[in-house]
Design a protein around this motif. Structure first.
Motif, PDB file in Angstrom:
ATOM      1  N   SER A  51     -20.926  26.314 -32.683  1.00 46.66           N
ATOM      2  CA  SER A  51     -21.035  25.056 -31.948  1.00 46.66           C
ATOM      3  C   SER A  51     -20.407  23.894 -32.706  1.00 46.66           C
ATOM      4  CB  SER A  51     -22.502  24.764 -31.631  1.00 46.66           C
ATOM      5  OG  SER A  51     -22.963  25.675 -30.644  1.00 46.66           O
ATOM      6  N   ALA A  52     -20.408  23.954 -34.027  1.00 46.09           N
ATOM      7  CA  ALA A  52     -19.717  22.935 -34.816  1.00 46.09           C
ATOM      8  C   ALA A  52     -18.214  22.990 -34.531  1.00 46.09           C
ATOM      9  CB  ALA A  52     -19.990  23.117 -36.307  1.00 46.09           C
ATOM     10  N   VAL A  53     -17.684  24.204 -34.416  1.00 40.87           N
ATOM     11  CA  VAL A  53     -16.254  24.364 -34.125  1.00 40.87           C
ATOM     12  C   VAL A  53     -15.925  23.823 -32.734  1.00 40.87           C
ATOM     13  CG1 VAL A  53     -14.397  26.043 -33.762  1.00 40.87           C
ATOM     14  CG2 VAL A  53     -15.941  26.293 -35.708  1.00 40.87           C
ATOM     15  N   THR A  54     -16.750  24.158 -31.736  1.00 40.28           N
ATOM     16  CA  THR A  54     -16.455  23.648 -30.392  1.00 40.28           C
ATOM     17  C   THR A  54     -16.674  22.139 -30.319  1.00 40.28           C
ATOM     18  OG1 THR A  54     -18.664  24.225 -29.541  1.00 40.28           O
ATOM     19  CG2 THR A  54     -16.904  25.849 -29.247  1.00 40.28           C
ATOM     20  N   GLY A  55     -17.638  21.616 -31.055  1.00 41.32           N
ATOM     21  CA  GLY A  55     -17.818  20.169 -31.125  1.00 41.32           C
ATOM     22  C   GLY A  55     -16.619  19.493 -31.761  1.00 41.32           C
ATOM     23  N   LEU A  56     -16.079  20.099 -32.799  1.00 44.21           N
ATOM     24  CA  LEU A  56     -14.873  19.595 -33.465  1.00 44.21           C
ATOM     25  C   LEU A  56     -13.721  19.517 -32.463  1.00 44.21           C
ATOM     26  CD1 LEU A  56     -13.485  20.766 -36.861  1.00 44.21           C
ATOM     27  CD2 LEU A  56     -12.045  20.797 -34.855  1.00 44.21           C
ATOM     28  N   LEU A  79     -27.697  12.936 -28.897  1.00 41.93           N
ATOM     29  CA  LEU A  79     -28.974  12.919 -28.193  1.00 41.93           C
ATOM     30  C   LEU A  79     -28.856  13.539 -26.804  1.00 41.93           C
ATOM     31  CD1 LEU A  79     -31.943  12.053 -28.136  1.00 41.93           C
ATOM     32  CD2 LEU A  79     -31.180   9.818 -27.330  1.00 41.93           C
ATOM     33  N   ILE A  80     -27.831  13.170 -26.078  1.00 42.06           N
ATOM     34  CA  ILE A  80     -27.615  13.742 -24.742  1.00 42.06           C
ATOM     35  C   ILE A  80     -27.360  15.243 -24.846  1.00 42.06           C
ATOM     36  CG2 ILE A  80     -26.051  13.764 -22.750  1.00 42.06           C
ATOM     37  CD1 ILE A  80     -25.745  10.688 -23.242  1.00 42.06           C
ATOM     38  N   GLY A  81     -26.543  15.651 -25.821  1.00 47.24           N
ATOM     39  CA  GLY A  81     -26.283  17.076 -26.026  1.00 47.24           C
ATOM     40  C   GLY A  81     -27.541  17.841 -26.391  1.00 47.24           C
ATOM     41  N   THR A  82     -28.399  17.236 -27.186  1.00 51.70           N
ATOM     42  CA  THR A  82     -29.653  17.880 -27.581  1.00 51.70           C
ATOM     43  C   THR A  82     -30.563  18.068 -26.374  1.00 51.70           C
ATOM     44  OG1 THR A  82     -29.513  16.958 -29.807  1.00 51.70           O
ATOM     45  CG2 THR A  82     -31.693  17.669 -29.068  1.00 51.70           C
ATOM     46  N   ILE A  83     -30.670  17.053 -25.549  1.00 49.76           N
ATOM     47  CA  ILE A  83     -31.499  17.163 -24.337  1.00 49.76           C
ATOM     48  C   ILE A  83     -30.954  18.263 -23.426  1.00 49.76           C
ATOM     49  CG2 ILE A  83     -32.161  15.949 -22.211  1.00 49.76           C
ATOM     50  CD1 ILE A  83     -32.233  13.362 -24.002  1.00 49.76           C
ATOM     51  N   ALA A  84     -29.633  18.322 -23.279  1.00 43.38           N
ATOM     52  CA  ALA A  84     -29.020  19.358 -22.447  1.00 43.38           C
ATOM     53  C   ALA A  84     -29.251  20.754 -23.036  1.00 43.38           C
ATOM     54  CB  ALA A  84     -27.529  19.081 -22.288  1.00 43.38           C
ATOM     55  N   GLN A  85     -29.117  20.885 -24.359  1.00 47.87           N
ATOM     56  CA  GLN A  85     -29.348  22.185 -25.008  1.00 47.87           C
ATOM     57  C   GLN A  85     -30.794  22.640 -24.799  1.00 47.87           C
ATOM     58  OE1 GLN A  85     -27.291  24.240 -26.806  1.00 47.87           O
ATOM     59  NE2 GLN A  85     -25.575  22.991 -27.461  1.00 47.87           N
ATOM     60  N   CYS A  91     -26.786  19.072 -32.094  1.00 41.20           N
ATOM     61  CA  CYS A  91     -27.498  19.391 -30.855  1.00 41.20           C
ATOM     62  C   CYS A  91     -27.734  20.899 -30.743  1.00 41.20           C
ATOM     63  CB  CYS A  91     -26.786  18.821 -29.635  1.00 41.20           C
ATOM     64  SG  CYS A  91     -25.183  19.495 -29.220  1.00 41.20           S
ATOM     65  N   ALA A  92     -26.820  21.707 -31.262  1.00 41.98           N
ATOM     66  CA  ALA A  92     -26.985  23.156 -31.190  1.00 41.98           C
ATOM     67  C   ALA A  92     -28.124  23.655 -32.069  1.00 41.98           C
ATOM     68  CB  ALA A  92     -25.690  23.857 -31.587  1.00 41.98           C
ATOM     69  N   VAL A  93     -28.217  23.160 -33.299  1.00 42.50           N
ATOM     70  CA  VAL A  93     -29.254  23.663 -34.203  1.00 42.50           C
ATOM     71  C   VAL A  93     -30.647  23.364 -33.635  1.00 42.50           C
ATOM     72  CG1 VAL A  93     -29.461  21.677 -35.768  1.00 42.50           C
ATOM     73  CG2 VAL A  93     -29.858  23.982 -36.630  1.00 42.50           C
ATOM     74  N   ILE A  94     -30.805  22.229 -32.983  1.00 46.16           N
ATOM     75  CA  ILE A  94     -32.103  21.915 -32.380  1.00 46.16           C
ATOM     76  C   ILE A  94     -32.365  22.818 -31.185  1.00 46.16           C
ATOM     77  CG2 ILE A  94     -33.429  20.123 -31.185  1.00 46.16           C
ATOM     78  CD1 ILE A  94     -31.903  18.099 -33.050  1.00 46.16           C
TER      79      ILE A  94
END
Length: 109
Positions: free
Chosen positions: A95-100, A9-15, A69-72
């Motif tokens: 973004s999935a890779v960097t999240g990993l 949620l925080i990542g989505t708001i930031a994105q 968060c990236a896809v949104i």
């Protein structure tokens, strides 16, 4: 609210904040790729920050938080007309890779 959901949620708001700022500022828009992946890495890190988890669990949770968060954020950017829809797949995967990576770094062994 669990830690992974909170980090997502925080990542989505930031994105979304970055994308909206970039819609009005070309200087911010030039940083979409590195900024978006960085925010996804932070979301992945936040999802596991200090939590004990296996390597696989940390990687999976981090990837999920980073990609979600990236896809949104990318979706908002597509709707605003700032990036092509084809970026949804590539940007989300990156973004999935960097999240990993963030999730693996954030876990407590």
């Amino acid at each position: 609210m669990n830690q992974t959901l909170r980090a997502t949620l925080i990542g989505t708001i930031a994105q979304i904040a970055m994308v909206v700022a970039g819609h009005y500022s070309p200087a911010v828009a030039q940083l979409f790729a590195i900024g978006g992946m960085g925010l996804s890495a932070l979301a992945g890190w936040g999802a596991l920050r200090g939590r004990s988890a296996s390597l696989g669990s940390a990687a999976g949770s981090g990837a999920l938080a980073g990609a979600a968060c990236a896809v949104i954020g990318i979706g908002v950017s597509v709707v605003l007309g700032d990036v092509p829809a084809s970026l949804l797949a590539v940007g989300t995967a990156g973004s999935a890779v960097t999240g990993l990576i963030g999730g693996v770094i954030g876990r407590r062994r």
